[in-house]
Enzyme design. Structure first.
Site, PDB file in Angstrom:
ATOM      1  N   HIS A 265      -7.004  -8.369   1.316  1.00 45.85           N
ATOM      2  CA  HIS A 265      -5.770  -9.114   1.033  1.00 45.85           C
ATOM      3  C   HIS A 265      -5.134  -8.708  -0.297  1.00 45.85           C
ATOM      4  O   HIS A 265      -4.291  -9.427  -0.825  1.00 45.85           O
ATOM      5  CB  HIS A 265      -6.057 -10.623   1.053  1.00 45.85           C
ATOM      6  CG  HIS A 265      -6.538 -11.108   2.384  1.00 45.85           C
ATOM      7  ND1 HIS A 265      -7.418 -12.159   2.531  1.00 45.85           N
ATOM      8  CD2 HIS A 265      -6.268 -10.664   3.636  1.00 45.85           C
ATOM      9  CE1 HIS A 265      -7.672 -12.344   3.823  1.00 45.85           C
ATOM     10  NE2 HIS A 265      -6.981 -11.445   4.508  1.00 45.85           N
TER      11      HIS A 265
ATOM     12  N   CYS B 193      11.231  -5.135 -12.873  1.00 48.01           N
ATOM     13  CA  CYS B 193      10.806  -3.742 -13.096  1.00 48.01           C
ATOM     14  C   CYS B 193      11.852  -3.009 -13.922  1.00 48.01           C
ATOM     15  O   CYS B 193      13.001  -3.454 -14.058  1.00 48.01           O
ATOM     16  CB  CYS B 193      10.623  -3.062 -11.734  1.00 48.01           C
ATOM     17  SG  CYS B 193      10.151  -1.311 -11.824  1.00 48.01           S
TER      18      CYS B 193
END
Length: 239
Positions: free
Chosen positions: A113, A140
């Site tokens: 996961h 970002c």
């Protein structure tokens, strides 16, 4: 019995679930007291939330990252890492996203996961340390949104981790489940794959699981860290 099998085995594979994490102080998401009882995962931990409910998404995952910073790998994680170095086990398959297996020193880990230890840009894919979330930096350099490197609701599991987990399960002659209720697919298929390929299946979990009927050995009501410490001491005594 498990100690004897561990001693005899040439290829031992371990699957870990939430019970491994809770001993480090992390909450169990699926228990009656877990986080999913308080929040709707499809609303805050999903691809839809990333696009439509971004503030709640950031808040939720920042809370999870901060919770991770307050915890650390326990003795059980460290023993599994030591066993890997000593060749006692070959690999770990984990449903957990805390990254504690790698932090403890395990190298052959299939993180089904993903991991909360990293975040990455949803647009360009660039990776960052999760300190970005601690510092409330969610963008970002390219302008894209930073998201944790975990599998969100609505996403497929990583192919490389699934492939590794399948191959390791097929190779195992001893397959040990540690702290998983074995209710989540596809993680609950790996013990069955191992069993179908001739492995001895041991399930260690606080409560009985639906797959106990397929197990060669079950251990209930034991803390994983304590059990692994006992096995490690017993292993060393027999050398």
């Amino acid at each position: 019995m498990l100690l004897d099998k561990l001693k005899e085995s040439n290829y031992t594979v371990v699957l870990t679930g939430a019970g491994m994490s809770t001993e480090s102080g992390l909450p169990d998401f699926r228990s009656s007291e877990g986080l999913w009882e308080k929040e709707d995962p499809s609303r805050i931990a999903s691809t839809d939330a990333l696009n439509r409910n971004i503030e709640k998404f950031f808040e939720f995952y920042r809370h999870r990252v901060l919770g991770l910073k307050d915890c650390k790998p326990h003795a059980g994680h460290e023993i599994l890492a030591k066993w890997e170095k000593e060749g006692i086990i070959k690999s770990v398959i984990t449903q957990n996203v805390d990254g504690f297996h790698r932090e403890a020193g395990s190298r052959n880990v299939a993180e089904l996961h993903g991991t909360l230890q990293k975040v990455h840009c949803h647009s360009c894919g660039k990776e960052y340390d999760n300190d970005k979330y601690v510092n409330e930096q969610y963008q970002c350099e390219c302008g894209g949104k930073l998201r944790p490197s975990v599998v969100l609701f609505g996403e497929m599991l990583p192919e490389d981790a699934l492939l590794m987990a399948t191959e390791e399960s097929e190779k195992a002659d001893l397959f040990i489940v540690l702290g998983s209720s074995l209710t989540v697919t596809p993680a609950n298929q790996f013990p069955l794959i191992a069993k179908q390929h001739g492995a001895y299946l041991a399930i260690v979990n606080m409560e009985p699981t639906e797959l106990d009927i397929y197990a060669d050995e079950t251990i209930h009501g034991r803390k994983i860290g304590e059990l692994l410490k006992e096995l490690d001491e017993g292993f060393a005594a027999r050398k």
